[in-house]
Design a protein around this motif. Sequence first.
Motif, PDB file in Angstrom:
ATOM      1  N   ASP A 284       0.839  -1.199   0.000  1.00  0.00           N
ATOM      2  CA  ASP A 284       0.000   0.000   0.000  1.00  0.00           C
ATOM      3  C   ASP A 284       0.871   1.245   0.000  1.00  0.00           C
ATOM      4  OD1 ASP A 284      -2.381   1.381  -0.118  1.00  0.00           O
ATOM      5  OD2 ASP A 284      -2.917   1.107   1.983  1.00  0.00           O
ATOM      6  N   ILE A 285       0.244   2.364  -0.370  1.00  0.00           N
ATOM      7  CA  ILE A 285       0.888   3.673  -0.356  1.00  0.00           C
ATOM      8  C   ILE A 285      -0.153   4.693   0.087  1.00  0.00           C
ATOM      9  CG2 ILE A 285       0.387   3.981  -2.819  1.00  0.00           C
ATOM     10  CD1 ILE A 285       2.914   5.722  -3.002  1.00  0.00           C
ATOM     11  N   ALA A 286       0.273   5.683   0.863  1.00  0.00           N
ATOM     12  CA  ALA A 286      -0.587   6.788   1.288  1.00  0.00           C
ATOM     13  C   ALA A 286       0.288   8.031   1.400  1.00  0.00           C
ATOM     14  CB  ALA A 286      -1.280   6.476   2.612  1.00  0.00           C
ATOM     15  N   ILE A 287      -0.354   9.178   1.591  1.00  0.00           N
ATOM     16  CA  ILE A 287       0.367  10.443   1.646  1.00  0.00           C
ATOM     17  C   ILE A 287       0.094  11.103   2.990  1.00  0.00           C
ATOM     18  CG2 ILE A 287       0.832  12.620   0.483  1.00  0.00           C
ATOM     19  CD1 ILE A 287       1.373  10.096  -1.209  1.00  0.00           C
ATOM     20  N   ASP A 288       1.164  11.461   3.691  1.00  0.00           N
ATOM     21  CA  ASP A 288       1.085  12.075   5.016  1.00  0.00           C
ATOM     22  C   ASP A 288       1.640  13.492   4.932  1.00  0.00           C
ATOM     23  OD1 ASP A 288       0.930  12.603   7.712  1.00  0.00           O
ATOM     24  OD2 ASP A 288       2.664  11.383   8.260  1.00  0.00           O
ATOM     25  N   HIS A 289       0.728  14.487   4.795  1.00  0.00           N
ATOM     26  CA  HIS A 289       1.134  15.891   4.688  1.00  0.00           C
ATOM     27  C   HIS A 289       2.201  16.076   3.605  1.00  0.00           C
ATOM     28  CE1 HIS A 289      -0.526  15.524   8.822  1.00  0.00           C
ATOM     29  NE2 HIS A 289      -1.051  16.701   8.527  1.00  0.00           N
ATOM     30  N   GLY A 290       1.930  15.510   2.448  1.00  0.00           N
ATOM     31  CA  GLY A 290       2.832  15.646   1.315  1.00  0.00           C
ATOM     32  C   GLY A 290       3.948  14.624   1.260  1.00  0.00           C
ATOM     33  N   ARG A 291       4.099  13.822   2.310  1.00  0.00           N
ATOM     34  CA  ARG A 291       5.172  12.826   2.353  1.00  0.00           C
ATOM     35  C   ARG A 291       4.616  11.445   2.033  1.00  0.00           C
ATOM     36  NH1 ARG A 291       7.454  13.714   8.305  1.00  0.00           N
ATOM     37  NH2 ARG A 291       5.204  13.567   8.696  1.00  0.00           N
ATOM     38  N   PRO A 292       5.139  10.759   1.018  1.00  0.00           N
ATOM     39  CA  PRO A 292       4.653   9.409   0.734  1.00  0.00           C
ATOM     40  C   PRO A 292       5.036   8.429   1.833  1.00  0.00           C
ATOM     41  CG  PRO A 292       6.522   9.950  -0.658  1.00  0.00           C
ATOM     42  CD  PRO A 292       6.158  11.208   0.065  1.00  0.00           C
ATOM     43  N   VAL A 293       4.117   7.517   2.119  1.00  0.00           N
ATOM     44  CA  VAL A 293       4.310   6.459   3.106  1.00  0.00           C
ATOM     45  C   VAL A 293       4.001   5.132   2.423  1.00  0.00           C
ATOM     46  CG1 VAL A 293       3.586   5.515   5.328  1.00  0.00           C
ATOM     47  CG2 VAL A 293       3.659   8.000   4.992  1.00  0.00           C
ATOM     48  N   LEU A 294       4.875   4.144   2.589  1.00  0.00           N
ATOM     49  CA  LEU A 294       4.713   2.839   1.961  1.00  0.00           C
ATOM     50  C   LEU A 294       4.699   1.750   3.023  1.00  0.00           C
ATOM     51  CD1 LEU A 294       7.500   3.113  -0.797  1.00  0.00           C
ATOM     52  CD2 LEU A 294       5.249   4.190  -0.792  1.00  0.00           C
ATOM     53  N   VAL A 295       3.953   0.686   2.766  1.00  0.00           N
ATOM     54  CA  VAL A 295       4.052  -0.532   3.570  1.00  0.00           C
ATOM     55  C   VAL A 295       4.221  -1.710   2.624  1.00  0.00           C
ATOM     56  CG1 VAL A 295       2.880   0.187   5.683  1.00  0.00           C
ATOM     57  CG2 VAL A 295       1.516  -0.607   3.743  1.00  0.00           C
ATOM     58  N   TYR A 296       4.983  -2.698   3.079  1.00  0.00           N
ATOM     59  CA  TYR A 296       5.288  -3.845   2.242  1.00  0.00           C
ATOM     60  C   TYR A 296       5.648  -5.024   3.129  1.00  0.00           C
ATOM     61  CZ  TYR A 296       9.603  -1.152   2.938  1.00  0.00           C
ATOM     62  OH  TYR A 296      10.605  -0.386   3.477  1.00  0.00           O
ATOM     63  N   ALA A 297       5.566  -6.203   2.540  1.00  0.00           N
ATOM     64  CA  ALA A 297       5.963  -7.425   3.235  1.00  0.00           C
ATOM     65  C   ALA A 297       7.354  -7.824   2.770  1.00  0.00           C
ATOM     66  CB  ALA A 297       4.972  -8.544   2.950  1.00  0.00           C
ATOM     67  N   THR A 298       8.169  -8.294   3.709  1.00  0.00           N
ATOM     68  CA  THR A 298       9.480  -8.850   3.382  1.00  0.00           C
ATOM     69  C   THR A 298       9.522 -10.302   3.834  1.00  0.00           C
ATOM     70  OG1 THR A 298      10.444  -8.085   5.473  1.00  0.00           O
ATOM     71  CG2 THR A 298      10.585  -6.598   3.578  1.00  0.00           C
ATOM     72  N   PHE A 299      10.526 -11.035   3.349  1.00  0.00           N
ATOM     73  CA  PHE A 299      10.512 -12.488   3.497  1.00  0.00           C
ATOM     74  C   PHE A 299      11.866 -13.010   3.983  1.00  0.00           C
ATOM     75  CE2 PHE A 299       7.918 -11.041  -0.101  1.00  0.00           C
ATOM     76  CZ  PHE A 299       6.659 -11.308   0.414  1.00  0.00           C
ATOM     77  N   PRO A 300      12.190 -12.790   5.262  1.00  0.00           N
ATOM     78  CA  PRO A 300      13.430 -13.365   5.797  1.00  0.00           C
ATOM     79  C   PRO A 300      13.464 -14.881   5.656  1.00  0.00           C
ATOM     80  CG  PRO A 300      12.476 -11.784   7.330  1.00  0.00           C
ATOM     81  CD  PRO A 300      11.464 -11.995   6.260  1.00  0.00           C
ATOM     82  N   ALA A 301      12.295 -15.508   5.751  1.00  0.00           N
ATOM     83  CA  ALA A 301      12.144 -16.943   5.514  1.00  0.00           C
ATOM     84  C   ALA A 301      10.755 -17.147   4.926  1.00  0.00           C
ATOM     85  CB  ALA A 301      12.311 -17.738   6.806  1.00  0.00           C
ATOM     86  N   ILE A 302      10.554 -18.249   4.242  1.00  0.00           N
ATOM     87  CA  ILE A 302       9.309 -18.459   3.515  1.00  0.00           C
ATOM     88  C   ILE A 302       8.113 -18.520   4.457  1.00  0.00           C
ATOM     89  CG2 ILE A 302       9.312 -20.979   3.508  1.00  0.00           C
ATOM     90  CD1 ILE A 302       8.453 -18.621   0.551  1.00  0.00           C
ATOM     91  N   ARG A 303       8.324 -18.900   5.719  1.00  0.00           N
ATOM     92  CA  ARG A 303       7.232 -18.950   6.686  1.00  0.00           C
ATOM     93  C   ARG A 303       7.387 -17.868   7.754  1.00  0.00           C
ATOM     94  NH1 ARG A 303       3.823 -22.893   6.531  1.00  0.00           N
ATOM     95  NH2 ARG A 303       3.331 -22.695   8.754  1.00  0.00           N
ATOM     96  N   ASP A 304       8.156 -16.846   7.437  1.00  0.00           N
ATOM     97  CA  ASP A 304       8.440 -15.807   8.429  1.00  0.00           C
ATOM     98  C   ASP A 304       8.437 -14.449   7.739  1.00  0.00           C
ATOM     99  OD1 ASP A 304       9.166 -14.476  10.730  1.00  0.00           O
ATOM    100  OD2 ASP A 304      11.299 -14.940  10.534  1.00  0.00           O
ATOM    101  N   HIS A 305       7.246 -13.989   7.338  1.00  0.00           N
ATOM    102  CA  HIS A 305       7.125 -12.690   6.687  1.00  0.00           C
ATOM    103  C   HIS A 305       7.190 -11.582   7.745  1.00  0.00           C
ATOM    104  CE1 HIS A 305       4.446 -14.817   3.417  1.00  0.00           C
ATOM    105  NE2 HIS A 305       5.554 -15.486   3.694  1.00  0.00           N
ATOM    106  N   VAL A 306       7.622 -10.406   7.319  1.00  0.00           N
ATOM    107  CA  VAL A 306       7.691  -9.238   8.201  1.00  0.00           C
ATOM    108  C   VAL A 306       7.118  -8.040   7.461  1.00  0.00           C
ATOM    109  CG1 VAL A 306       9.217  -7.645   9.434  1.00  0.00           C
ATOM    110  CG2 VAL A 306       9.707 -10.097   9.459  1.00  0.00           C
ATOM    111  N   TYR A 307       6.216  -7.296   8.121  1.00  0.00           N
ATOM    112  CA  TYR A 307       5.701  -6.054   7.549  1.00  0.00           C
ATOM    113  C   TYR A 307       6.637  -4.903   7.905  1.00  0.00           C
ATOM    114  CZ  TYR A 307       1.271  -8.553   6.944  1.00  0.00           C
ATOM    115  OH  TYR A 307       0.295  -9.448   6.583  1.00  0.00           O
ATOM    116  N   ARG A 308       6.863  -4.019   6.920  1.00  0.00           N
ATOM    117  CA  ARG A 308       7.725  -2.864   7.126  1.00  0.00           C
ATOM    118  C   ARG A 308       7.026  -1.606   6.623  1.00  0.00           C
ATOM    119  NH1 ARG A 308      12.911  -4.752   8.514  1.00  0.00           N
ATOM    120  NH2 ARG A 308      13.745  -2.635   8.288  1.00  0.00           N
ATOM    121  N   TRP A 309       7.476  -0.465   7.141  1.00  0.00           N
ATOM    122  CA  TRP A 309       6.869   0.847   6.895  1.00  0.00           C
ATOM    123  C   TRP A 309       7.975   1.813   6.510  1.00  0.00           C
ATOM    124  CZ3 TRP A 309       7.322   5.694   9.263  1.00  0.00           C
ATOM    125  CH2 TRP A 309       6.236   6.572   9.204  1.00  0.00           C
TER     126      TRP A 309
END
Length: 523
Positions: A284-309
């Motif tokens: 996802d993507i959103a805008i915070d007072h003109g600043r873009p903000v992103l969230v995404y999933a990362t995959f340190p291991a196939i059964r161990d996803h991590v959300y990041r901002w």
Amino acid sequence: MGGRRSGSGRERARRAVAVGLLASVVAGSGGAIARADPPPEPLTPAPPPLATIATVGAWGWFADPRAIDYRGLPVFGWVDDDGSVMVGDAGGRRFALQVRLERNDHDSPAFYVRRDGRLTAFWSGHRGASLEQRTTIGDDITAWGPVTQAPANPPGGRPGYTYPNPIRVGSRLYLFWSGSGSHATFAVSRDDGATWGPARRLFDPATPYVRYVKYRAAGDEIHLAWTLKHPRQGRSGVYHALIRDGALWRQDGRRLGTLGAPIASTAGDRVFPPRTDGGAWIHDIAIDHGRPVLVYATFPAIRDHVYRWARWDPSSRRWTEEPITAAGPAFTEDVREQRYSGGISLDPDDPTVAYLSRTIGGIHEIDRWMRTPDGWSSAPITRRSPVANVRPFPVAGGLAWMRGRYSGYQTFGTSLVWLPRGAATPIGRPPVPLGMRIDGPRQARPGDRLTVVATDGVSGRVELRFVPATAARGGRIVVAARRPLVLRGDRAVAAVPRLPAGRYRVSAWSQQRRLTWRPLDVR
């Protein structure tokens, strides 16, 4: 091609169940819902105050907006269990935009409110032969005009259409989609979609293809965030650029090229490196007072996803990014799609708030996470669920998501549910009040005592965090010290750690939730 659904007796019975459950929620009824002739996969009725929008339905997360606030009611799009592309609202109205296209959640529609107040829907098959559009005759979502097609793809590559995203900027309507060769493609209309200019690619087809893109309008700009290829085809970073004044730009103002002249797929800002934590997938993507903000999933291991901002910091003119929480494994039973995280969406009005699905007790549950100066604080939305809760999407002040068994994107058995604005949470257990305070001097030296007092509902382990006040005002969360504690009765005592002299925030945490904070001057 479409119309009000009648179908078989089984279909009519199941749709009556959905409308009946919705009516019971609106009326405040908490009774059990009986189902006539259930589908082959058993469905678990949504507990109040959840409204069931579709008894069987699913959506993807790259055709957006998949739900929209229209005429005071949330309107939702989904793919039904017989492959029909559906639209419906929280008032119980339903319409099939296209009957029996294919059972595939990639085909879910995206919506656009025209300047004349009518609603347009865009959809296609998964790499479909055409991109369809249809507009309501008035403001009734059960009365639609004829189906028309968006412009043809540019030549080259495997033909197909997927993931429409309509966005208006000023007098122009932009329509983005994944086109031939799985390349991000767009066209522009100056008459709200009645006619279209030629379709053009965003990215150079000689570079790694870009199919998965999130778009967000802000004033006269369109921000886009993307990852390369499919995550199972190799690690990808997360990239960002924006469209303004007929050109593509980096966030710091450097020009990348003219819109319509494809740029390299790695030419934007690299927000997340491609070979860190097993790569990433944008959500996802959103805008915070003109600043873009992103969230995404990362995959340190196939059964161990991590959300990041991640967020653009204009003071340092760079991106800052950080983990939110572990997500667990994929929610699908399809072994080919083991990077299908439960899903994360930003609150478009406050991108420091994220709604996400993660595994708790072996089931995907939904939380609301909020970024504070002291760390990410969570609050439960669902708990102790008998089935998975995934792909949350905020709409009309409430939250919609998929709920149930998901064996694959062509064999889903999920329902689509909506939690209205102001409904009591968490779903699945009574809300537990939590309260805490921190007693002690406002000015202290290392070794001085602070007392944590539980005032309501807290027991067991808690944690104190010490954050420099200057860091709390900056872009990054910097925890200078942590003190794990165990409550004895209703309190625990901690010594102020050895810290450089200065002003700090000290906060108390329990179960990944910030309960209180106070200032502290360390001498």
